[in-house]
Enzyme design. Structure first.
Site, short mmCIF file in Angstrom:
data_model
loop_
_atom_site.label_atom_id
_atom_site.label_comp_id
_atom_site.label_asym_id
_atom_site.label_seq_id
_atom_site.Cartn_x
_atom_site.Cartn_y
_atom_site.Cartn_z
N LYS A 82 12.18 -0.92 16.05
CA LYS A 82 12.57 -1.48 17.37
C LYS A 82 12.84 -2.97 17.26
O LYS A 82 13.08 -3.64 18.25
CB LYS A 82 11.43 -1.28 18.36
N ARG A 103 3.68 -1.77 1.58
CA ARG A 103 4.84 -1.73 0.67
C ARG A 103 6.04 -2.17 1.48
O ARG A 103 6.33 -1.59 2.53
CB ARG A 103 5.05 -0.31 0.13
N HIS A 131 4.36 -5.22 -8.42
CA HIS A 131 3.60 -4.05 -8.00
C HIS A 131 2.22 -4.18 -8.68
O HIS A 131 1.92 -3.50 -9.66
CB HIS A 131 4.33 -2.78 -8.45
C1 NCD Z 1 6.97 2.76 -8.80
C2 NCD Z 1 7.40 1.86 -7.66
O1 NCD Z 1 7.38 2.24 -6.49
O2 NCD Z 1 7.74 0.73 -7.99
N1 NCD Z 1 6.32 3.91 -8.37
C3 NCD Z 1 4.98 3.88 -8.17
O3 NCD Z 1 4.48 3.14 -7.35
N2 NCD Z 1 4.22 4.65 -8.97
C4 NCD Z 1 8.03 3.04 -9.78
C5 NCD Z 1 9.35 3.54 -9.31
O4 NCD Z 1 9.58 3.78 -8.12
O5 NCD Z 1 10.21 3.73 -10.17
#
Ligand code: NCD
Length: 305
Positions: A82, A103, A131
């Site tokens: 939204k 994320r 990550h």
């Molecule tokens: C990874 C990501 O999201 O970066 N996956 C994960 O978290 N295990 C790798 C990927 O998406 O290739």
């Protein structure tokens, strides 16, 4: 842990990483001792990009610690659809949960979190940037397999440009001694300039090659990643590069007996399914280790809080 939020593994000390390893191992061996350790605590699970393992292992980890989980698995059903700003979302989550995993595709979101979050926030993957919890579980897996992270030769293969697990794992490995890195990818998927500069600053010993055959016989660990289709500005570039590398049984002819193959998953076609049945494959074990490691992380951050 001295850490409040976790958006880069650069901000975690080696000592903290090793403490997490010990705690994760203790949790793995005595899960019932921790079954109520986060009772009445709430994890907000905020996923603005697709996920299977990261989201579900965080949620499983929180449930196994006796806590509760709220959240969403797609931005489409959040108020971002939204037009809500991420700053406002963070401000509200502060009062709904005790800890959050997020994320997001915005690189640098860690800065917004720092400004607005009053509860600990953990990155579950930030664009192509980092990550950190994947790197922690990758390191945890390597540590379990070899007893320590020292004197190892590690190949990272695949989409080193857009894959966010790559910078995090490299920065994490930089904290350990006597590690030799092979960076294996087609020219177009080489690590980004900024990451390479950081590796030099950190004193990482690395060699760049295009073909895994140059490195395979030396490796203790081969870390494979998929091509990050969704990050390509031009889909034609993806079409050109897809299928440009693949590990098969034959690729492993020259491999050391004790070589382990890791992959953050999901896999597309870069590891042939027949490799799953070899003694080298560890990617499913690696995914399983993610639950213990994330339990250790949630437990540590909630305890501090
Ligand atoms: C990874 C990501 O999201 O970066 N996956 C994960 O978290 N295990 C790798 C990927 O998406 O290739």
């Amino acid at each position: 842990m001295t850490l409040k939020h976790l958006f880069s593994i650069l901000n975690v000390t080696r000592k903290e990483i090793e403490e997490l390893f010990s705690l994760a191992l203790d949790i793995e061996e005595h899960p019932s001792n921790y079954a109520n350790s986060c009772k009445s605590k709430i994890l907000a699970s905020l996923f603005f990009e697709p996920s299977t393992r990261t989201r579900l292992s965080f949620e499983s980890a929180m449930h196994r610690l006796g806590g509760d989980v709220i959240g969403f698995a797609t931005a489409k059903i959040s108020s971002a659809a939204k037009g809500e700003t991420i700053a406002d979302t963070i401000r509200v989550i502060n009062s709904y949960a005790d800890i959050a995993v997020i994320r997001h595709y915005i690189e640098g979101i860690g800065e917004v979190v720092k400004k607005f979050a009053t509860i600990p926030f953990i990155s579950g993957g930030t664009g192509s940037q980092e990550h950190p919890t994947q790197a922690l579980l990758d390191l945890y897996t390597i540590n379990k397999e070899f007893g320590e992270i020292k004197g190892l030769t590690i190949g990272l293969m695949g989409d080193l440009k857009y894959g966010r697990t790559i910078p995090s794992l490299l920065y994490g490995l930089a904290k350990f001694n006597n590690i030799k890195i092979w960076l294996i990818s087609p020219e177009e998927l080489k690590i980004r300039r900024g990451v390479e500069i950081r590796l030099r600053e950190l004193g990482v010993n690395y060699t760049i090659v295009e073909d895994y055959r140059e490195a395979i016989s030396e490796l203790d660990v081969l870390y494979v990643t998929r091509i990050q289709k969704e990050r390509f500005p031009d889909p034609l570039d993806y079409e050109r590069l897809k299928g440009s590398y693949r590990i098969t049984l034959e690729s492993l002819n020259e491999a050391r007996k004790h070589l382990i193959i890791l992959h953050p998953l999901p896999r597309v076609d870069e590891i042939a399914p027949e490799v799953d049945d070899t003694k080298h494959a560890r990617y499913f074990q690696q995914a399983k280790n993610g639950v213990w490691l994330r339990m250790a992380l949630l437990y540590s951050l909630l305890k501090e809080d």
